[in-house]
Scaffold this motif. Structure first.
Motif, PDB file in Angstrom:
ATOM      1  N   ARG A 252       0.837  -1.206   0.000  1.00 26.44           N
ATOM      2  CA  ARG A 252       0.000   0.000   0.000  1.00 26.44           C
ATOM      3  C   ARG A 252       0.869   1.251   0.000  1.00 26.44           C
ATOM      4  O   ARG A 252       0.559   2.240  -0.645  1.00 26.44           O
TER       5      ARG A 252
ATOM      6  N   ASN B 291      -7.813  -7.618   4.161  1.00 29.37           N
ATOM      7  CA  ASN B 291      -8.097  -6.203   4.337  1.00 29.37           C
ATOM      8  C   ASN B 291      -8.568  -5.641   3.007  1.00 29.37           C
ATOM      9  O   ASN B 291      -7.865  -5.732   2.010  1.00 29.37           O
TER      10      ASN B 291
ATOM     11  N   SER C  38      -9.205  -2.498   2.264  1.00 32.42           N
ATOM     12  CA  SER C  38      -8.963  -1.062   2.113  1.00 32.42           C
ATOM     13  C   SER C  38      -8.302  -0.675   0.791  1.00 32.42           C
ATOM     14  O   SER C  38      -8.405   0.466   0.364  1.00 32.42           O
TER      15      SER C  38
ATOM     16  N   SER D 203     -12.479  -3.979   6.775  1.00 31.27           N
ATOM     17  CA  SER D 203     -12.394  -2.886   5.804  1.00 31.27           C
ATOM     18  C   SER D 203     -11.368  -1.841   6.208  1.00 31.27           C
ATOM     19  O   SER D 203     -11.063  -0.954   5.418  1.00 31.27           O
ATOM     20  N   ASP D 204     -10.845  -1.936   7.420  1.00 30.31           N
ATOM     21  CA  ASP D 204      -9.829  -0.992   7.892  1.00 30.31           C
ATOM     22  C   ASP D 204     -10.287   0.453   7.680  1.00 30.31           C
ATOM     23  O   ASP D 204      -9.518   1.316   7.277  1.00 30.31           O
ATOM     24  N   ALA D 205     -11.567   0.670   7.907  1.00 30.71           N
ATOM     25  CA  ALA D 205     -12.156   1.993   7.666  1.00 30.71           C
ATOM     26  C   ALA D 205     -11.645   3.000   8.680  1.00 30.71           C
ATOM     27  O   ALA D 205     -11.550   2.712   9.861  1.00 30.71           O
ATOM     28  N   HIS D 206     -11.331   4.161   8.188  1.00 33.16           N
ATOM     29  CA  HIS D 206     -10.919   5.253   9.056  1.00 33.16           C
ATOM     30  C   HIS D 206     -11.976   6.342   9.085  1.00 33.16           C
ATOM     31  O   HIS D 206     -11.752   7.419   9.617  1.00 33.16           O
TER      32      HIS D 206
ATOM     33  N   ARG E  65     -17.013   4.318   5.351  1.00 26.33           N
ATOM     34  CA  ARG E  65     -16.274   3.253   4.652  1.00 26.33           C
ATOM     35  C   ARG E  65     -16.323   1.919   5.395  1.00 26.33           C
ATOM     36  O   ARG E  65     -15.769   0.925   4.916  1.00 26.33           O
TER      37      ARG E  65
END
Length: 151
Positions: A45, A80, A82, A111-114, A118
């Motif tokens: 990433r 993940n 994302s 989803s590792d949403a921040h 999301r």
């Protein structure tokens, strides 16, 4: 993490950075106190911006050893979602297939949403992908107790 990776790439090169990352993950897989290994290849990433997405064949031996270690210890891996907006899945689809071929079964999906808008992005897509590969379950954990959810 981004600045450390970018500095490492500029000083040591892409191959060194990826190799050092996977060596560290292997050491952690051998000794770490965890149930699920997250971010198996999340380094792409950050590194792809300055060094390119890694070629799996270049690090396949490390990844194989990581997966064998995790499976032998009764641990699992996280998928993940994302990176899906950039057509990246963490870990790569080929790694998920390798994990399945090695009889790995324990998977979690996040989803590792921040941000709240999301949360859950790409989860149903990944569930379908996992079914196509042949996985039957994903797992959740509550106080380190595993719960299987049929796909």
């Amino acid at each position: 993490m981004v600045k450390v990776l970018e500095k490492n790439i500029s000083e040591n090169g892409v191959n060194y950075t990826y190799e050092a990352y996977f060596k560290e993950i292997l050491n952690y897989a051998k000794m770490g106190d965890f149930d699920i290994l997250g971010h198996l290849d999340i380094v792409q990433r950050y590194a792809f911006k300055s060094g390119g997405i890694y070629n799996l064949d270049d690090y396949k031996d490390y990844i194989y050893a990581i997966l064998k270690t995790i499976i032998s210890r009764g641990k699992g891996i996280e998928i993940n979602t994302s990176g899906l907006s950039n057509n990246l899945l963490f870990p790569k689809l080929e790694i998920l297939q390798m994990y399945k071929d090695l009889n790995g079964e324990i998977l979690t999906v996040g989803s590792d949403a921040h941000s709240c808008d999301r949360v859950g992005d790409g989860i149903s897509y990944v569930y379908d992908l996992l079914k196509d590969i042949g996985f039957k379950y994903v797992f959740t954990f509550d106080k380190r107790k595993m719960n299987g959810i049929l796909l």
